[in-house]
Design a protein around this motif. Sequence first.
Motif, PDB file in Angstrom:
ATOM      1  N   GLY A 178       0.027  10.810  10.321  1.00 31.52           N
ATOM      2  CA  GLY A 178       0.747   9.963   9.381  1.00 31.52           C
ATOM      3  C   GLY A 178       0.076   8.617   9.179  1.00 31.52           C
ATOM      4  N   ILE A 179      -0.363   8.006  10.267  1.00 27.57           N
ATOM      5  CA  ILE A 179      -1.063   6.722  10.174  1.00 27.57           C
ATOM      6  C   ILE A 179      -2.373   6.899   9.419  1.00 27.57           C
ATOM      7  CG2 ILE A 179      -2.297   4.970  11.505  1.00 27.57           C
ATOM      8  CD1 ILE A 179       0.658   4.557  11.561  1.00 27.57           C
ATOM      9  N   ALA A 180      -3.083   7.977   9.714  1.00 24.44           N
ATOM     10  CA  ALA A 180      -4.355   8.238   9.030  1.00 24.44           C
ATOM     11  C   ALA A 180      -4.138   8.420   7.528  1.00 24.44           C
ATOM     12  CB  ALA A 180      -5.025   9.473   9.624  1.00 24.44           C
ATOM     13  N   GLU A 181      -3.079   9.113   7.154  1.00 23.53           N
ATOM     14  CA  GLU A 181      -2.801   9.335   5.733  1.00 23.53           C
ATOM     15  C   GLU A 181      -2.475   8.030   5.023  1.00 23.53           C
ATOM     16  OE1 GLU A 181       0.108  12.006   2.803  1.00 23.53           O
ATOM     17  OE2 GLU A 181       0.402  12.021   4.978  1.00 23.53           O
ATOM     18  N   ARG A 182      -1.636   7.191   5.659  1.00 19.70           N
ATOM     19  CA  ARG A 182      -1.284   5.915   5.045  1.00 19.70           C
ATOM     20  C   ARG A 182      -2.505   4.993   4.983  1.00 19.70           C
ATOM     21  NH1 ARG A 182       3.554   7.023   7.845  1.00 19.70           N
ATOM     22  NH2 ARG A 182       3.012   5.738   9.658  1.00 19.70           N
ATOM     23  N   GLY A 183      -3.319   5.022   6.026  1.00 17.72           N
ATOM     24  CA  GLY A 183      -4.541   4.225   6.014  1.00 17.72           C
ATOM     25  C   GLY A 183      -5.503   4.685   4.941  1.00 17.72           C
ATOM     26  N   HIS A 184      -5.602   5.990   4.743  1.00 15.74           N
ATOM     27  CA  HIS A 184      -6.464   6.531   3.686  1.00 15.74           C
ATOM     28  C   HIS A 184      -5.948   6.110   2.318  1.00 15.74           C
ATOM     29  CE1 HIS A 184      -8.109   9.603   0.918  1.00 15.74           C
ATOM     30  NE2 HIS A 184      -9.182   9.513   1.691  1.00 15.74           N
ATOM     31  N   ASN A 185      -4.632   6.097   2.157  1.00 13.25           N
ATOM     32  CA  ASN A 185      -4.057   5.645   0.885  1.00 13.25           C
ATOM     33  C   ASN A 185      -4.400   4.180   0.627  1.00 13.25           C
ATOM     34  OD1 ASN A 185      -2.921   8.151   0.412  1.00 13.25           O
ATOM     35  ND2 ASN A 185      -0.921   7.592   1.239  1.00 13.25           N
ATOM     36  N   TYR A 186      -4.312   3.344   1.656  1.00 16.50           N
ATOM     37  CA  TYR A 186      -4.684   1.941   1.511  1.00 16.50           C
ATOM     38  C   TYR A 186      -6.140   1.819   1.081  1.00 16.50           C
ATOM     39  CZ  TYR A 186      -0.593  -0.538   3.357  1.00 16.50           C
ATOM     40  OH  TYR A 186       0.647  -1.103   3.506  1.00 16.50           O
ATOM     41  N   TYR A 187      -6.984   2.631   1.679  1.00 13.04           N
ATOM     42  CA  TYR A 187      -8.416   2.615   1.348  1.00 13.04           C
ATOM     43  C   TYR A 187      -8.651   3.019  -0.108  1.00 13.04           C
ATOM     44  CZ  TYR A 187     -13.033   4.849   1.044  1.00 13.04           C
ATOM     45  OH  TYR A 187     -14.271   5.279   0.635  1.00 13.04           O
ATOM     46  N   THR A 188      -8.036   4.107  -0.544  1.00 12.59           N
ATOM     47  CA  THR A 188      -8.249   4.572  -1.917  1.00 12.59           C
ATOM     48  C   THR A 188      -7.624   3.635  -2.944  1.00 12.59           C
ATOM     49  OG1 THR A 188      -6.292   6.012  -1.790  1.00 12.59           O
ATOM     50  CG2 THR A 188      -8.429   6.987  -1.215  1.00 12.59           C
ATOM     51  N   GLU A 189      -6.590   2.892  -2.526  1.00  6.83           N
ATOM     52  CA  GLU A 189      -5.959   1.909  -3.420  1.00  6.83           C
ATOM     53  C   GLU A 189      -6.680   0.564  -3.402  1.00  6.83           C
ATOM     54  OE1 GLU A 189      -2.025   1.795  -1.881  1.00  6.83           O
ATOM     55  OE2 GLU A 189      -1.530   3.833  -2.551  1.00  6.83           O
ATOM     56  N   ASN A 190      -7.801   0.505  -2.713  1.00  2.00           N
ATOM     57  CA  ASN A 190      -8.615  -0.728  -2.608  1.00  2.00           C
ATOM     58  C   ASN A 190      -7.835  -1.882  -1.993  1.00  2.00           C
ATOM     59  OD1 ASN A 190     -10.866   0.552  -3.792  1.00  2.00           O
ATOM     60  ND2 ASN A 190     -10.144   0.026  -5.843  1.00  2.00           N
ATOM     61  N   ARG A 191      -7.005  -1.575  -1.015  1.00  5.61           N
ATOM     62  CA  ARG A 191      -6.255  -2.628  -0.338  1.00  5.61           C
ATOM     63  C   ARG A 191      -7.102  -3.365   0.703  1.00  5.61           C
ATOM     64  NH1 ARG A 191      -0.455  -2.540  -0.350  1.00  5.61           N
ATOM     65  NH2 ARG A 191       0.382  -1.010  -1.810  1.00  5.61           N
ATOM     66  N   VAL A 192      -8.269  -2.817   1.025  1.00  7.85           N
ATOM     67  CA  VAL A 192      -9.204  -3.571   1.868  1.00  7.85           C
ATOM     68  C   VAL A 192      -9.888  -4.554   0.933  1.00  7.85           C
ATOM     69  CG1 VAL A 192     -11.130  -3.484   3.485  1.00  7.85           C
ATOM     70  CG2 VAL A 192      -9.516  -1.570   3.356  1.00  7.85           C
ATOM     71  N   ARG A 193      -9.317  -5.735   0.830  1.00 12.40           N
ATOM     72  CA  ARG A 193      -9.782  -6.707  -0.155  1.00 12.40           C
ATOM     73  C   ARG A 193     -11.134  -7.300   0.210  1.00 12.40           C
ATOM     74  NH1 ARG A 193      -6.376  -4.770  -3.836  1.00 12.40           N
ATOM     75  NH2 ARG A 193      -4.190  -5.376  -3.509  1.00 12.40           N
ATOM     76  N   TYR A 194     -11.421  -7.328   1.514  1.00 16.47           N
ATOM     77  CA  TYR A 194     -12.649  -7.976   1.965  1.00 16.47           C
ATOM     78  C   TYR A 194     -13.055  -7.384   3.309  1.00 16.47           C
ATOM     79  CZ  TYR A 194     -15.654 -11.770   3.737  1.00 16.47           C
ATOM     80  OH  TYR A 194     -16.693 -12.500   4.263  1.00 16.47           O
ATOM     81  N   ILE A 195     -14.356  -7.209   3.495  1.00 15.15           N
ATOM     82  CA  ILE A 195     -14.862  -6.775   4.794  1.00 15.15           C
ATOM     83  C   ILE A 195     -16.264  -7.331   4.971  1.00 15.15           C
ATOM     84  CG2 ILE A 195     -15.787  -4.562   3.938  1.00 15.15           C
ATOM     85  CD1 ILE A 195     -14.806  -3.380   6.683  1.00 15.15           C
ATOM     86  N   SER A 196     -16.559  -7.787   6.183  1.00 20.02           N
ATOM     87  CA  SER A 196     -17.882  -8.353   6.450  1.00 20.02           C
ATOM     88  C   SER A 196     -18.365  -7.910   7.817  1.00 20.02           C
ATOM     89  CB  SER A 196     -17.844  -9.886   6.385  1.00 20.02           C
ATOM     90  OG  SER A 196     -17.040 -10.416   7.424  1.00 20.02           O
ATOM     91  N   LEU A 197     -19.679  -7.955   7.980  1.00 21.31           N
ATOM     92  CA  LEU A 197     -20.306  -7.631   9.252  1.00 21.31           C
ATOM     93  C   LEU A 197     -21.449  -8.607   9.457  1.00 21.31           C
ATOM     94  CD1 LEU A 197     -20.222  -5.669  11.629  1.00 21.31           C
ATOM     95  CD2 LEU A 197     -21.857  -4.218  10.409  1.00 21.31           C
TER      96      LEU A 197
END
Length: 271
Positions: free
Chosen positions: A159-178
Amino acid sequence: MAFKIGFAAEFLENKRMESKSAVPEPAAAPRRSMVQVYFAERNMNLAYYNDQFDLHCGDTVYVDGKLEGMRGRVTQVSYNFKIKVSDYKRVIAVADTAVNGRFFMAGSHFVTFDRAALPGSKVVTWYKAPAKEDDAFVSGSDDTAFCLDDLWGMNVSAGIAERGHNYYTENRVRYISLDGSKGYAIVEGSTAYEVEFEYRDGTISGLICSCFCSCSCKHEFAAMLQLKEALGRIEKNYADQYARTGYFAAVDKGALFAFAIAGKEAGSLTL
Protein backbone atom coordinates in the motif's frame (compact mmCIF):
# COMPACT_ATOMS: atom_id res chain seq x y z
CA MET A 1 18.59 20.83 -24.63
CA ALA A 2 19.77 23.40 -22.10
CA PHE A 3 18.55 26.87 -21.32
CA LYS A 4 19.64 29.75 -19.15
CA ILE A 5 17.17 31.39 -16.84
CA GLY A 6 17.74 34.53 -14.81
CA PHE A 7 15.79 37.12 -12.84
CA ALA A 8 18.62 39.24 -11.45
CA ALA A 9 19.82 42.54 -12.83
CA GLU A 10 21.67 42.34 -16.12
CA PHE A 11 24.92 43.38 -14.44
CA LEU A 12 24.73 40.50 -11.99
CA GLU A 13 23.82 38.12 -14.77
CA ASN A 14 26.98 39.05 -16.65
CA LYS A 15 29.11 38.79 -13.52
CA ARG A 16 27.76 35.32 -12.81
CA MET A 17 28.80 34.20 -16.28
CA GLU A 18 32.25 35.63 -15.69
CA SER A 19 32.86 34.04 -12.30
CA LYS A 20 31.27 31.23 -10.29
CA SER A 21 32.12 33.13 -7.14
CA ALA A 22 30.05 36.20 -8.03
CA VAL A 23 28.73 38.08 -5.01
CA PRO A 24 24.90 37.90 -4.81
CA GLU A 25 22.89 41.10 -5.01
CA PRO A 26 22.25 42.57 -1.53
CA ALA A 27 18.66 42.44 -0.34
CA ALA A 28 16.65 45.61 -0.85
CA ALA A 29 15.99 47.71 2.24
CA PRO A 30 12.65 47.09 3.99
CA ARG A 31 9.88 49.48 2.96
CA ARG A 32 6.76 49.90 5.05
CA SER A 33 3.63 49.00 3.17
CA MET A 34 0.14 47.60 3.34
CA VAL A 35 -0.23 44.59 1.10
CA GLN A 36 -3.07 42.46 -0.18
CA VAL A 37 -2.20 38.76 -0.05
CA TYR A 38 -4.13 36.08 -1.92
CA PHE A 39 -4.28 32.60 -0.39
CA ALA A 40 -5.23 30.11 -3.10
CA GLU A 41 -5.97 27.31 -0.62
CA ARG A 42 -8.68 29.43 1.00
CA ASN A 43 -9.57 31.60 -2.01
CA MET A 44 -9.13 34.63 0.24
CA ASN A 45 -7.52 38.03 -0.31
CA LEU A 46 -6.53 39.73 2.97
CA ALA A 47 -4.64 42.86 4.04
CA TYR A 48 -1.37 42.71 6.02
CA TYR A 49 1.12 45.21 7.38
CA ASN A 50 4.71 44.87 6.19
CA ASP A 51 7.73 46.50 7.80
CA GLN A 52 10.41 43.85 7.16
CA PHE A 53 10.67 43.48 3.38
CA ASP A 54 10.67 45.35 0.09
CA LEU A 55 7.58 43.66 -1.31
CA HIS A 56 6.24 43.63 -4.87
CA CYS A 57 3.22 42.16 -6.60
CA GLY A 58 3.82 38.49 -7.31
CA ASP A 59 6.01 37.84 -4.27
CA THR A 60 5.31 34.61 -2.39
CA VAL A 61 4.95 35.35 1.32
CA TYR A 62 4.02 33.91 4.70
CA VAL A 63 2.12 35.77 7.41
CA ASP A 64 1.33 35.49 11.10
CA GLY A 65 -2.13 35.07 12.54
CA LYS A 66 -4.75 32.48 11.65
CA LEU A 67 -3.19 31.77 8.25
CA GLU A 68 0.31 31.31 9.63
CA GLY A 69 2.25 28.71 7.63
CA MET A 70 -0.01 29.04 4.59
CA ARG A 71 1.57 30.29 1.38
CA GLY A 72 0.18 33.48 -0.14
CA ARG A 73 0.97 35.74 -3.09
CA VAL A 74 1.10 39.54 -2.94
CA THR A 75 -1.52 41.05 -5.26
CA GLN A 76 -1.33 44.71 -4.27
CA VAL A 77 1.16 46.99 -2.49
CA SER A 78 0.30 50.40 -1.02
CA TYR A 79 2.76 52.86 0.49
CA ASN A 80 0.22 55.54 1.38
CA PHE A 81 -1.56 54.50 4.57
CA LYS A 82 -2.14 55.18 8.22
CA ILE A 83 -3.19 52.27 10.43
CA LYS A 84 -3.36 51.14 14.02
CA VAL A 85 -0.64 48.51 14.00
CA SER A 86 -2.37 46.26 16.54
CA ASP A 87 -5.31 45.88 14.14
CA TYR A 88 -3.24 44.09 11.49
CA LYS A 89 -1.17 40.94 11.23
CA ARG A 90 2.25 41.10 9.57
CA VAL A 91 4.10 39.54 6.68
CA ILE A 92 6.81 37.46 8.40
CA ALA A 93 8.70 35.81 5.50
CA VAL A 94 9.22 36.01 1.75
CA ALA A 95 10.07 33.04 -0.45
CA ASP A 96 13.35 33.30 -2.35
CA THR A 97 12.24 32.80 -5.97
CA ALA A 98 15.29 34.34 -7.67
CA VAL A 99 16.70 31.67 -9.99
CA ASN A 100 19.83 32.17 -12.05
CA GLY A 101 21.70 29.38 -13.80
CA ARG A 102 21.83 26.82 -16.58
CA PHE A 103 19.24 24.03 -16.66
CA PHE A 104 18.80 20.92 -18.81
CA MET A 105 15.71 18.95 -19.82
CA ALA A 106 15.21 15.78 -17.76
CA GLY A 107 11.72 14.40 -18.32
CA SER A 108 9.22 16.03 -15.97
CA HIS A 109 12.02 18.00 -14.31
CA PHE A 110 14.77 20.46 -15.16
CA VAL A 111 18.21 19.54 -13.91
CA THR A 112 21.21 21.72 -13.10
CA PHE A 113 24.76 20.81 -12.13
CA ASP A 114 25.52 24.22 -10.61
CA ARG A 115 25.33 24.27 -6.80
CA ALA A 116 24.52 27.98 -6.79
CA ALA A 117 21.64 27.76 -9.28
CA LEU A 118 18.91 26.22 -7.13
CA PRO A 119 19.93 24.94 -3.66
CA GLY A 120 17.41 23.11 -1.54
CA SER A 121 17.52 25.89 1.07
CA LYS A 122 16.00 28.19 -1.56
CA VAL A 123 13.37 25.82 -2.92
CA VAL A 124 12.05 24.85 0.51
CA THR A 125 10.97 28.50 1.02
CA TRP A 126 8.58 28.03 -1.90
CA TYR A 127 6.63 25.48 0.13
CA LYS A 128 7.21 26.04 3.83
CA ALA A 129 7.30 28.98 6.18
CA PRO A 130 10.60 29.27 8.05
CA ALA A 131 10.85 27.56 11.41
CA LYS A 132 10.32 29.71 14.48
CA GLU A 133 13.28 30.55 16.65
CA ASP A 134 11.96 28.43 19.51
CA ASP A 135 11.23 25.38 17.32
CA ALA A 136 13.49 22.45 18.17
CA PHE A 137 14.19 19.54 15.83
CA VAL A 138 16.04 16.28 16.39
CA SER A 139 16.59 13.35 14.05
CA GLY A 140 17.95 9.86 14.22
CA SER A 141 18.69 7.05 11.81
CA ASP A 142 19.46 3.34 12.07
CA ASP A 143 21.91 1.39 9.93
CA THR A 144 19.31 0.23 7.40
CA ALA A 145 20.58 0.27 3.80
CA PHE A 146 19.18 -0.93 0.50
CA CYS A 147 20.00 -0.92 -3.19
CA LEU A 148 18.35 1.82 -5.26
CA ASP A 149 17.70 -0.76 -8.00
CA ASP A 150 15.67 -2.86 -5.55
CA LEU A 151 13.32 -0.61 -3.60
CA TRP A 152 11.64 -3.55 -1.92
CA GLY A 153 14.73 -3.44 0.28
CA MET A 154 13.02 -0.48 1.95
CA ASN A 155 10.61 -2.99 3.50
CA VAL A 156 7.56 -0.94 2.59
CA SER A 157 4.09 -2.43 2.39
CA ALA A 158 2.38 -2.81 -0.97
CA GLY A 159 0.00 0.00 0.00
CA ILE A 160 2.78 2.43 0.86
CA ALA A 161 4.61 1.53 -2.34
CA GLU A 162 1.48 2.15 -4.41
CA ARG A 163 0.82 5.54 -2.82
CA GLY A 164 4.48 6.48 -3.19
CA HIS A 165 4.39 5.47 -6.85
CA ASN A 166 1.31 7.64 -7.34
CA TYR A 167 3.15 10.60 -5.79
CA TYR A 168 6.04 9.96 -8.17
CA THR A 169 3.85 9.77 -11.29
CA GLU A 170 1.96 12.89 -10.18
CA ASN A 171 5.30 14.76 -9.99
CA ARG A 172 4.88 15.45 -6.29
CA VAL A 173 8.64 15.16 -5.85
CA ARG A 174 9.06 18.85 -6.49
CA TYR A 175 12.80 18.89 -5.95
CA ILE A 176 15.64 16.44 -5.46
CA SER A 177 19.39 16.96 -5.24
CA LEU A 178 22.53 14.94 -4.70
CA ASP A 179 25.72 16.64 -3.54
CA GLY A 180 28.43 14.03 -3.41
CA SER A 181 26.77 11.38 -1.26
CA LYS A 182 24.29 13.67 0.51
CA GLY A 183 20.76 13.65 -0.88
CA TYR A 184 17.76 15.89 -0.25
CA ALA A 185 14.23 16.02 -1.65
CA ILE A 186 11.00 17.96 -1.19
CA VAL A 187 7.83 15.93 -1.63
CA GLU A 188 4.47 17.69 -1.57
CA GLY A 189 1.58 15.86 0.04
CA SER A 190 -0.90 17.42 2.43
CA THR A 191 2.06 19.71 3.13
CA ALA A 192 5.66 19.77 1.96
CA TYR A 193 7.91 17.10 3.47
CA GLU A 194 11.70 17.02 3.43
CA VAL A 195 13.48 13.75 2.70
CA GLU A 196 17.16 13.24 3.44
CA PHE A 197 19.42 10.31 2.57
CA GLU A 198 22.94 9.12 1.76
CA TYR A 199 23.77 7.61 -1.63
CA ARG A 200 26.99 5.70 -2.30
CA ASP A 201 27.71 3.27 -5.13
CA GLY A 202 24.05 2.51 -5.74
CA THR A 203 23.20 2.05 -2.05
CA ILE A 204 20.83 4.21 0.00
CA SER A 205 21.27 4.68 3.74
CA GLY A 206 20.20 7.15 6.41
CA LEU A 207 16.80 7.67 4.75
CA ILE A 208 14.54 9.92 6.85
CA CYS A 209 11.44 12.04 6.22
CA SER A 210 10.03 15.01 8.11
CA CYS A 211 6.59 13.41 8.18
CA PHE A 212 7.90 11.65 11.30
CA CYS A 213 6.55 8.27 10.26
CA SER A 214 8.17 5.47 12.28
CA CYS A 215 8.72 3.37 9.16
CA SER A 216 9.49 3.96 5.50
CA CYS A 217 6.81 6.21 4.04
CA LYS A 218 5.26 7.10 0.68
CA HIS A 219 7.27 10.34 0.51
CA GLU A 220 10.54 8.41 0.79
CA PHE A 221 9.41 5.84 -1.77
CA ALA A 222 8.44 8.58 -4.23
CA ALA A 223 11.77 10.34 -3.70
CA MET A 224 13.69 7.13 -4.39
CA LEU A 225 11.77 6.58 -7.64
CA GLN A 226 12.56 10.16 -8.68
CA LEU A 227 16.22 9.72 -7.76
CA LYS A 228 16.44 6.55 -9.82
CA GLU A 229 14.87 8.30 -12.82
CA ALA A 230 17.07 11.38 -12.48
CA LEU A 231 20.29 9.38 -12.25
CA GLY A 232 19.25 7.33 -15.27
CA ARG A 233 18.56 10.39 -17.39
CA ILE A 234 21.79 12.04 -16.25
CA GLU A 235 23.85 8.96 -17.05
CA LYS A 236 22.29 8.79 -20.52
CA ASN A 237 22.43 12.48 -21.46
CA TYR A 238 24.58 14.52 -19.07
CA ALA A 239 27.24 12.23 -17.65
CA ASP A 240 30.09 14.66 -18.35
CA GLN A 241 28.35 17.62 -16.68
CA TYR A 242 27.60 15.55 -13.58
CA ALA A 243 31.12 14.14 -13.42
CA ARG A 244 32.62 17.63 -13.42
CA THR A 245 30.72 18.84 -10.35
CA GLY A 246 29.58 15.72 -8.51
CA TYR A 247 26.30 17.52 -7.95
CA PHE A 248 22.85 17.75 -9.46
CA ALA A 249 19.52 19.30 -8.52
CA ALA A 250 16.29 18.50 -10.34
CA VAL A 251 13.19 20.66 -10.01
CA ASP A 252 9.68 19.94 -11.25
CA LYS A 253 9.03 21.99 -14.40
CA GLY A 254 5.67 23.21 -13.17
CA ALA A 255 7.14 24.31 -9.84
CA LEU A 256 9.94 26.26 -11.50
CA PHE A 257 7.55 28.15 -13.73
CA ALA A 258 4.97 28.71 -10.97
CA PHE A 259 7.43 30.20 -8.50
CA ALA A 260 10.38 31.55 -10.49
CA ILE A 261 8.57 32.86 -13.58
CA ALA A 262 4.87 33.44 -12.96
CA GLY A 263 4.19 36.95 -11.74
CA LYS A 264 7.68 38.26 -12.52
CA GLU A 265 7.70 41.68 -14.14
CA ALA A 266 11.39 41.72 -15.19
CA GLY A 267 14.08 39.22 -16.15
CA SER A 268 15.09 37.07 -19.08
CA LEU A 269 14.59 33.54 -20.35
CA THR A 270 16.85 32.12 -23.03
CA LEU A 271 16.06 28.85 -24.81
